[in-house]
Design a protein around this motif. Structure first.
Motif, short mmCIF file in Angstrom:
data_model
loop_
_atom_site.label_atom_id
_atom_site.label_comp_id
_atom_site.label_asym_id
_atom_site.label_seq_id
_atom_site.Cartn_x
_atom_site.Cartn_y
_atom_site.Cartn_z
N PHE A 251 -12.94 39.79 27.60
CA PHE A 251 -11.79 38.94 27.34
C PHE A 251 -11.35 38.14 28.58
O PHE A 251 -10.80 37.06 28.45
N THR A 252 -11.57 38.69 29.75
CA THR A 252 -11.09 38.01 30.96
C THR A 252 -11.64 36.60 31.07
O THR A 252 -10.89 35.62 31.16
N LEU A 253 -12.95 36.47 31.05
CA LEU A 253 -13.56 35.15 31.16
C LEU A 253 -13.40 34.34 29.88
O LEU A 253 -13.25 33.11 29.94
N MET A 254 -13.38 35.00 28.73
CA MET A 254 -13.23 34.28 27.47
C MET A 254 -11.86 33.65 27.35
O MET A 254 -11.71 32.54 26.82
N THR A 255 -10.82 34.34 27.83
CA THR A 255 -9.48 33.76 27.75
C THR A 255 -9.34 32.56 28.67
O THR A 255 -8.70 31.56 28.32
N ILE A 256 -9.94 32.65 29.86
CA ILE A 256 -9.91 31.50 30.77
C ILE A 256 -10.63 30.32 30.13
O ILE A 256 -10.14 29.18 30.15
N ALA A 257 -11.80 30.58 29.54
CA ALA A 257 -12.55 29.51 28.87
C ALA A 257 -11.77 28.93 27.71
O ALA A 257 -11.79 27.71 27.48
N ALA A 258 -11.06 29.78 26.96
CA ALA A 258 -10.28 29.31 25.81
C ALA A 258 -9.18 28.36 26.26
O ALA A 258 -8.93 27.33 25.63
N VAL A 259 -8.50 28.71 27.35
CA VAL A 259 -7.42 27.85 27.85
C VAL A 259 -7.98 26.50 28.30
O VAL A 259 -7.41 25.44 27.99
N ILE A 260 -9.09 26.53 29.03
CA ILE A 260 -9.69 25.28 29.51
C ILE A 260 -10.22 24.45 28.35
O ILE A 260 -10.05 23.23 28.30
N LEU A 261 -10.87 25.10 27.38
CA LEU A 261 -11.36 24.39 26.20
C LEU A 261 -10.22 23.72 25.45
O LEU A 261 -10.38 22.64 24.88
N GLY A 262 -9.07 24.39 25.44
CA GLY A 262 -7.92 23.86 24.71
C GLY A 262 -7.11 22.84 25.47
O GLY A 262 -6.05 22.41 24.98
N GLY A 263 -7.57 22.41 26.64
CA GLY A 263 -6.87 21.38 27.37
C GLY A 263 -6.07 21.86 28.55
O GLY A 263 -5.35 21.07 29.17
N GLY A 264 -6.15 23.14 28.87
CA GLY A 264 -5.41 23.68 29.99
C GLY A 264 -6.01 23.24 31.32
O GLY A 264 -7.04 22.56 31.38
N SER A 265 -5.34 23.66 32.41
CA SER A 265 -5.77 23.25 33.73
C SER A 265 -5.66 24.42 34.70
O SER A 265 -4.74 25.24 34.59
N PHE A 266 -6.58 24.49 35.63
CA PHE A 266 -6.52 25.53 36.66
C PHE A 266 -5.37 25.30 37.63
O PHE A 266 -4.88 26.23 38.26
N SER A 267 -4.93 24.06 37.75
CA SER A 267 -3.88 23.73 38.72
C SER A 267 -2.48 24.03 38.21
O SER A 267 -1.52 23.93 38.97
N GLY A 268 -2.34 24.38 36.94
CA GLY A 268 -1.03 24.73 36.40
C GLY A 268 -0.27 23.53 35.88
O GLY A 268 -0.71 22.38 35.95
N GLY A 269 0.93 23.81 35.35
CA GLY A 269 1.78 22.75 34.83
C GLY A 269 1.53 22.37 33.39
O GLY A 269 2.25 21.56 32.82
N ARG A 270 0.49 22.96 32.77
CA ARG A 270 0.17 22.62 31.38
C ARG A 270 0.10 23.89 30.55
O ARG A 270 -0.48 24.88 30.96
N ALA A 271 0.71 23.82 29.37
CA ALA A 271 0.66 24.93 28.42
C ALA A 271 0.47 24.33 27.04
O ALA A 271 1.38 23.68 26.50
N LEU A 272 -0.71 24.52 26.47
CA LEU A 272 -1.04 23.95 25.17
C LEU A 272 -1.42 25.09 24.21
O LEU A 272 -2.59 25.43 24.08
N PRO A 273 -0.42 25.69 23.56
CA PRO A 273 -0.68 26.85 22.70
C PRO A 273 -1.68 26.57 21.58
O PRO A 273 -2.56 27.39 21.31
N ILE A 274 -1.54 25.41 20.91
CA ILE A 274 -2.46 25.11 19.81
C ILE A 274 -3.87 24.92 20.33
O ILE A 274 -4.84 25.45 19.76
N GLY A 275 -4.02 24.19 21.42
CA GLY A 275 -5.34 24.00 22.00
C GLY A 275 -5.96 25.30 22.45
O GLY A 275 -7.16 25.54 22.26
N THR A 276 -5.13 26.18 23.03
CA THR A 276 -5.63 27.49 23.47
C THR A 276 -6.12 28.30 22.28
O THR A 276 -7.17 28.96 22.35
N THR A 277 -5.37 28.27 21.19
CA THR A 277 -5.79 28.98 19.98
C THR A 277 -7.10 28.43 19.45
O THR A 277 -8.01 29.19 19.08
N LEU A 278 -7.23 27.11 19.42
CA LEU A 278 -8.48 26.50 18.96
C LEU A 278 -9.64 26.92 19.85
O LEU A 278 -10.74 27.19 19.37
N GLY A 279 -9.39 26.95 21.16
CA GLY A 279 -10.44 27.38 22.08
C GLY A 279 -10.86 28.81 21.84
O GLY A 279 -12.05 29.13 21.86
#
Length: 323
Positions: A251-279
């Motif tokens: 889950f550790t790497l999969m959750t990071i990939a899900a956030v990035i796939l959903g439009g998230g960013s490593f630098s912070g400041g973005r939270a996209l719940p729907i995109g994260t769920t899709l990822g």
């Protein structure tokens, strides 16, 4: 008589506008639809309520865990202990919750307290979150192995009943996924503190000048993420009916990939719940698809990684066109 000129945006301009307005999440949706279509072609029974239930069931805990990772990443941090913490919660549910419910509740509260301390250390001492959470992942692993050296135990009846709930009108996993997404949306996009959490990841100096405590904001973000991870662990335990510290190690790497796939960013400041769920669902569906084509287990991880990289490459190309 004056002539009015109507400017029609070019296809490239439309692409740029789409990228600015959330195409990263759209790419995750496109990837999910494509994978789902391939799955249906291979197994038409997926289109039924029971078929969707079986297909999406394994994605439910991952979606909750991905929402937790999204909260952490929105403040510019990364949690490398997600997998083992979710696994530890399954152990607590199977080994303590039935016979020692008070002790189980205290253990969960202790997890929240630990996450509050981690957040304070990261904020006050400037210790990289990736280092602290990596160290804590070994702590969670050690505690889990102490409580349950081998997979086993029994979850309470009410918890096991969650995975057996089968409404006839809609796949049960869809409802759980919607709940997880709504929780993520309310916590990060709707609530006032959600704005502070996102600001901490992108405009910390401005937030501090406004008189907002950066320590309290990071602590809140970490504790909320821990709550979502506990939900993920409980739901995973409800599906397996037992506890296993290694049940969610991926889950550790999969959750990071899900956030990035959903439009998230490593630098912070973005939270996209729907995109994260899709990822998260996309990653779960990839596993189902690879199983349907009988790909050897030794190659499944490589194939899954290749698909994720392809989607991420599409996101990078789209974002460059948007500049």
């Amino acid at each position: 008589m004056t002539q009015t000129t109507v400017l029609v945006p070019s296809s490239k301009e439309r692409l740029r506008a789409g990228a600015r307005n959330g195409s990263p999440a759209l790419l995750a949706l496109v990837a999910l639809v494509g994978i789902f279509i391939l799955t249906v072609v291979l197994q038409p029974g997926v289109l039924s309520v029971p078929g969707l239930t079986l297909t999406l069931m394994s994605s439910v805990p991952l979606v909750f865990a991905a929402q937790a990772q999204m909260i952490i990443m929105s403040v510019g941090d990364i949690d490398l202990g997600v997998g083992y913490l979710v696994g530890l919660v399954t152990v607590i549910a199977a080994r303590l919750l039935t016979e020692h419910p008070v002790l189980a509740v205290l253990a969960v509260l202790a997890v929240f307290a630990v996450y509050a301390v981690i957040a304070a250390v990261v904020q006050r001492r400037g210790v990289p979150s990736i280092i602290v959470t990596l160290g804590m992942s070994f702590v969670w692993l050690g505690i889990g192995l102490s409580l349950s050296p081998t997979p086993g135990g029994t979850t309470p009846g009410w918890l096991a009943a969650l995975s057996q709930w089968r409404p006839s009108w809609i796949p049960a996993p869809v409802l759980f996924i919607v709940v997880a997404t709504l929780l993520g949306w309310v916590l990060t996009r709707r609530a006032k503190f959600g704005t502070r959490i996102r600001a901490l990841g992108s405009q910390a100096a401005t937030l501090e000048k406004a008189g907002v405590s950066l320590v309290a904001t990071r602590v809140l973000a970490y504790v909320l993420a821990a709550v979502m991870m506990v939900f993920a662990g409980l739901l995973l335990a409800s599906q397996t009916w037992s506890g296993d510290i290694n049940a969610a190690s991926e889950f550790t790497l999969m959750t990071i990939a899900a956030v990035i796939l959903g439009g998230g960013s490593f630098s912070g400041g973005r939270a996209l719940p729907i995109g994260t769920t899709l990822g998260a669902i996309t990653l779960g569906m990839i596993t189902v698809l690879l199983s349907l084509i009988n790909l050897p287990s030794s190659l499944q991880s490589a194939a899954q990684g290749a698909i994720v990289l392809a989607v991420l490459a599409g996101r990078i190309i789209t974002e460059r066109l948007a500049r």
